[in-house]
Scaffold this motif. Structure first.
Motif, PDB file in Angstrom:
ATOM      1  N   GLN A  49      34.741  34.037  31.970  1.00 29.59           N
ATOM      2  CA  GLN A  49      33.844  35.084  32.159  1.00 29.59           C
ATOM      3  C   GLN A  49      33.755  35.706  33.647  1.00 29.59           C
ATOM      4  N   GLY A  50      34.537  34.870  34.445  1.00 30.07           N
ATOM      5  CA  GLY A  50      34.757  35.413  35.755  1.00 30.07           C
ATOM      6  C   GLY A  50      36.086  36.038  35.984  1.00 30.07           C
ATOM      7  N   ALA A  51      36.842  36.045  35.052  1.00 22.57           N
ATOM      8  CA  ALA A  51      38.423  36.252  35.068  1.00 22.57           C
ATOM      9  C   ALA A  51      38.379  37.771  35.341  1.00 22.57           C
ATOM     10  N   ARG A  52      39.507  38.273  35.883  1.00 21.00           N
ATOM     11  CA  ARG A  52      39.635  39.688  36.361  1.00 21.00           C
ATOM     12  C   ARG A  52      40.740  40.236  35.441  1.00 21.00           C
ATOM     13  N   GLY A  53      40.489  40.811  34.314  1.00 21.70           N
ATOM     14  CA  GLY A  53      41.477  41.141  33.727  1.00 21.70           C
ATOM     15  C   GLY A  53      42.223  40.453  32.370  1.00 21.70           C
ATOM     16  N   PRO A  54      42.934  40.863  31.575  1.00 22.95           N
ATOM     17  CA  PRO A  54      43.264  40.319  30.468  1.00 22.95           C
ATOM     18  C   PRO A  54      44.506  39.214  30.961  1.00 22.95           C
ATOM     19  N   ARG A  55      45.361  39.645  32.149  1.00 23.49           N
ATOM     20  CA  ARG A  55      46.490  38.956  32.479  1.00 23.49           C
ATOM     21  C   ARG A  55      45.824  37.423  32.896  1.00 23.49           C
ATOM     22  N   ALA A  56      44.705  37.605  33.910  1.00 23.81           N
ATOM     23  CA  ALA A  56      43.974  36.528  34.432  1.00 23.81           C
ATOM     24  C   ALA A  56      43.416  35.642  33.316  1.00 23.81           C
ATOM     25  N   ARG A  57      42.858  36.344  32.353  1.00 22.39           N
ATOM     26  CA  ARG A  57      42.021  35.427  31.214  1.00 22.39           C
ATOM     27  C   ARG A  57      43.302  34.630  30.441  1.00 22.39           C
ATOM     28  N   ALA A  58      44.347  35.331  30.136  1.00 22.75           N
ATOM     29  CA  ALA A  58      45.402  34.499  29.425  1.00 22.75           C
ATOM     30  C   ALA A  58      46.077  33.453  30.034  1.00 22.75           C
TER      31      ALA A  58
END
Length: 137
Positions: A49-58
């Protein structure tokens, strides 16, 4: 040592810029090399929920595939409610998620690694073991 790492420590350790030089972050780094490290879906969810963008989430999802994930049982939820109510009776307001994470650690004899001071309040009132501190319940 069997550690359960709270969102607060993961969040600091996974920052894009240099992670702060805190004892909890250093302990996490050391634990990932030689100790059993545990998490839960709630911790993963909070991080995502706190990740910045799809790359960080992945990247977070990929890194967490190697971490043992605890799935709370119905009993864990019941005991977490009991823990939260007991803390409230002793003058401490505990969030629902924090109560569940604390209960997971208590039930599975895990040491909690966190920078969240709310867990110290719980540990003063319950048999929660915090890294770097003796619980005085």
């Amino acid at each position: 040592m069997n550690l359960f790492v709270d969102t607060s420590v993961w969040s600091l350790a996974l920052r894009r810029d240099a992670p702060p030089d805190l004892p909890q972050v250093r302990r996490l780094r050391d634990a990932l090399v030689g100790d059993a490290v545990h998490t839960s879906g709630l911790v993963l969810q909070e991080l995502l929920q706190g990740a910045r963008g799809p790359r960080a989430r992945a990247l977070i999802v990929e890194r967490f595939t190697a971490i043992a994930t605890i799935v709370p049982t119905r009993g864990d939820h019941i005991d977490a409610a009991r823990l939260r109510n007991a803390c409230r009776r002793r003058g401490v307001q505990v969030g629902t998620v924090d109560a569940l994470l604390a209960q997971l650690c208590i039930a599975r004899d895990l040491v909690l690694l966190s920078t969240d001071r709310d867990f110290a309040l719980i540990a003063d009132r319950a048999p929660l073991r915090l890294w770097g501190r003796q619980s005085g319940f």
